[in-house]
Write an enzyme that holds these catalytic residues in place. Structure first.
Site, PDB file in Angstrom:
ATOM      1  N   SER A  67     -16.550 -10.562  -2.613  1.00 55.65           N
ATOM      2  CA  SER A  67     -15.833  -9.685  -3.541  1.00 55.65           C
ATOM      3  C   SER A  67     -15.315  -8.458  -2.808  1.00 55.65           C
ATOM      4  O   SER A  67     -16.080  -7.761  -2.124  1.00 55.65           O
ATOM      5  CB  SER A  67     -16.751  -9.236  -4.678  1.00 55.65           C
ATOM      6  OG  SER A  67     -16.116  -8.205  -5.400  1.00 55.65           O
ATOM      7  N   GLY A 126     -17.766  -0.751 -19.658  1.00 58.01           N
ATOM      8  CA  GLY A 126     -17.886  -1.439 -20.937  1.00 58.01           C
ATOM      9  C   GLY A 126     -16.594  -2.136 -21.323  1.00 58.01           C
ATOM     10  O   GLY A 126     -16.331  -2.373 -22.499  1.00 58.01           O
ATOM     11  N   LEU A 127     -15.751  -2.465 -20.337  1.00 54.61           N
ATOM     12  CA  LEU A 127     -14.517  -3.197 -20.629  1.00 54.61           C
ATOM     13  C   LEU A 127     -14.658  -4.661 -20.203  1.00 54.61           C
ATOM     14  O   LEU A 127     -13.683  -5.353 -19.947  1.00 54.61           O
ATOM     15  CB  LEU A 127     -13.315  -2.514 -19.945  1.00 54.61           C
ATOM     16  CG  LEU A 127     -13.102  -1.052 -20.360  1.00 54.61           C
ATOM     17  CD1 LEU A 127     -11.992  -0.400 -19.541  1.00 54.61           C
ATOM     18  CD2 LEU A 127     -12.768  -0.942 -21.854  1.00 54.61           C
ATOM     19  N   SER A 128     -15.909  -5.092 -20.097  1.00 56.67           N
ATOM     20  CA  SER A 128     -16.249  -6.506 -19.890  1.00 56.67           C
ATOM     21  C   SER A 128     -15.843  -7.087 -18.547  1.00 56.67           C
ATOM     22  O   SER A 128     -15.298  -8.195 -18.473  1.00 56.67           O
ATOM     23  CB  SER A 128     -15.643  -7.364 -20.995  1.00 56.67           C
ATOM     24  OG  SER A 128     -16.373  -7.207 -22.138  1.00 56.67           O
ATOM     25  N   SER A 129     -16.128  -6.365 -17.492  1.00 51.18           N
ATOM     26  CA  SER A 129     -15.838  -6.941 -16.173  1.00 51.18           C
ATOM     27  C   SER A 129     -16.691  -8.193 -15.942  1.00 51.18           C
ATOM     28  O   SER A 129     -16.223  -9.141 -15.297  1.00 51.18           O
ATOM     29  CB  SER A 129     -16.041  -5.911 -15.064  1.00 51.18           C
ATOM     30  OG  SER A 129     -17.311  -5.348 -15.171  1.00 51.18           O
ATOM     31  N   ASP A 174     -16.623 -10.863 -26.232  1.00 49.81           N
ATOM     32  CA  ASP A 174     -15.985 -10.524 -24.958  1.00 49.81           C
ATOM     33  C   ASP A 174     -15.347 -11.759 -24.330  1.00 49.81           C
ATOM     34  O   ASP A 174     -14.191 -11.746 -23.907  1.00 49.81           O
ATOM     35  CB  ASP A 174     -17.014  -9.940 -23.975  1.00 49.81           C
ATOM     36  CG  ASP A 174     -17.717  -8.724 -24.545  1.00 49.81           C
ATOM     37  OD1 ASP A 174     -17.251  -8.194 -25.570  1.00 49.81           O
ATOM     38  OD2 ASP A 174     -18.743  -8.307 -23.969  1.00 49.81           O
ATOM     39  N   TYR A 224     -29.691  -2.926 -26.735  1.00 48.05           N
ATOM     40  CA  TYR A 224     -28.837  -3.951 -27.338  1.00 48.05           C
ATOM     41  C   TYR A 224     -29.718  -5.019 -27.998  1.00 48.05           C
ATOM     42  O   TYR A 224     -29.528  -5.388 -29.160  1.00 48.05           O
ATOM     43  CB  TYR A 224     -27.944  -4.568 -26.260  1.00 48.05           C
ATOM     44  CG  TYR A 224     -26.906  -5.540 -26.761  1.00 48.05           C
ATOM     45  CD1 TYR A 224     -25.657  -5.098 -27.183  1.00 48.05           C
ATOM     46  CD2 TYR A 224     -27.180  -6.909 -26.825  1.00 48.05           C
ATOM     47  CE1 TYR A 224     -24.698  -5.992 -27.641  1.00 48.05           C
ATOM     48  CE2 TYR A 224     -26.232  -7.808 -27.290  1.00 48.05           C
ATOM     49  CZ  TYR A 224     -24.994  -7.344 -27.690  1.00 48.05           C
ATOM     50  OH  TYR A 224     -24.051  -8.236 -28.140  1.00 48.05           O
TER      51      TYR A 224
END
Ligand code: GLA
Length: 387
Positions: A67, A126-129, A174, A224
């Site tokens: 990565s 929190g944008l769902s990577s 998501d 959660y």
């Protein structure tokens, strides 16, 4: 972008002609928070930022992953017959988990692969990577090994990887938003049936702005899971008096009639949020369809208040950002988005007020929290795909 990633691939793994490229977006949820695992509705959309893969099949059984976002981890390698969670493999456990769920679903991985990842979703926001990595891996596996799986199948396999391999009990929102996203549209998804419809996001001269609290989200997974258990306990008691399989099946009026059967006050507040938020989401989409942007924004504000007071997943940073937004001229609605406890807010702001909004909200937030927020104007993109 893609040409640059291909040359990075060649640098890391050695030259190759046979390269394949894939993309999966991040997501932002406009309204319908903590309703997905309660069998309610959500209204997310895919972003134009996301995760890219460049990949090629190998002639052996070795998988190599690299990565550009975690270069310090180097190349992570394992055999296709060793699809187990390895702590040290860190981020690579996400794509590995997807490989494992494909195998378990009779979609075999029949050779090794070299895979380069690169993501431009702000980290930990929190944008769902993570769901983005899962879906980009899914579309790659489908393509490289010619599996007959639909996008909804891949959405479910990706969620399963996150639930069972990573151990995070997320709902389906998501992965669904990221797999099924459509440019300039949000998706109204019934998480109980998986029925969905696209709705154009036409804001009449206003824009969607994401603001990142840049607060590290400690304790996120445990809180959660705690919310999930509280809702399950409440549902268990409600089932004694009404025939329902999820909180999403109740209207607010029905809930008011039976709520006293929930003995624990905290559980009752959690269930109230789930029921009312579901109703708000359905109503919000109706308002948007009618061009009533102010009505949509008002429901976003109510959503935040409910997440703050009844569901208790906001916290000082998110509340500060949202309250600063509410105080600005030209703000039509603002709320936290995603799981909460940090992460981002989403606001609808009149186009001509966007610069002021960013400046003033940023300033107030910094004064009150000592943190610096980042702002992004949302471009709604397509779902996961081969490039
Ligand atoms: C996280 C989870 C989703 C959903 C949201 C809250 O993003 O992954 O499944 O539960 O929180 O709405």
């Amino acid at each position: 972008m893609v040409e640059n990633l291909k040359s990075q691939f060649n640098r890391i793994f050695g030259e190759s002609e046979e390269l394949h490229q894939f993309f999966a977006p991040g997501r932002v949820n406009l309204i319908g928070e903590h309703t997905d695992y309660n069998g309610g509705h959500v209204f997310p959309c895919a972003l134009s930022v996301g995760t890219y893969i460049v990949a090629r099949k190998r002639n052996d059984e070795c998988v190599q992953m690299y990565s550009l976002n975690f270069e310090e981890k180097g190349i992570i390698s394992f055999n296709i017959n060793q699809l187990e969670f390895v702590e040290d493999h860190d981020w690579a456990n996400y794509p590995k988990g997807v490989m494992k769920t494909f195998e378990d679903a009779n979609c075999p991985i029949t050779s090794g692969i070299d895979i380069l990842f690169y993501g431009n979703i702000p980290n930990g926001a929190g944008l769902s990577s993570s769901a983005s990595v899962e879906l980009v891996t899914s579309v790659m596996l489908k393509d490289l090994f010619s599996h007959d799986v639909s996008m909804v199948d891949m959405v479910k396999l990706s969620q399963k990887a996150e639930n069972e391999f990573i151990g995070v009990s997320c709902g389906i929102m998501d992965q669904f938003a990221i797999g099924m996203g459509k440019k300039d549209h949000a998706i109204l998804l019934d998480c109980d049936t998986l029925n969905y419809q696209y709705s154009p996001v036409n804001l009449n001269g206003a824009s969607l702005i994401i603001a990142n609290t840049n607060k590290r989200r400690g304790l996120l997974d445990s809180k959660y899971n705690e919310r999930r258990s509280e809702c399950e306990r409440a549902l268990g008691q409600l089932k004694d008096v009404v025939e329902i399989s999820s909180l999403g099946a109740l209207t607010p009026e029905q809930f008011e009639q039976v709520k006293d059967v929930i003995t624990n006050k905290v559980d009752r507040k959690r269930a109230k949020h789930a029921v009312f938020e579901n109703a708000r989401t359905i109503e919000a989409v109706e308002r948007l369809k009618k061009g009533d942007i102010a009505g949509f924004g008002g429901l976003m504000n109510q959503s935040h208040t409910s997440l703050r007071d009844d569901y208790e997943v906001t916290g000082f940073e998110l509340d500060t950002l949202v309250e600063a937004a509410w105080a600005q001229p030209g703000v039509i609605g603002s709320r936290m988005t995603g799981a909460g406890f940090g992460g981002c807010t989403i606001s609808i702001v009149e186009n001509k007020k966007v610069d002021n909004f960013i400046e003033n909200v940023g300033k107030t937030y910094q004064e009150k929290t000592n943190l610096c927020a980042d702002f992004y104007v949302v471009q709604i993109g397509d779902g996961a795909k081969k490039l």
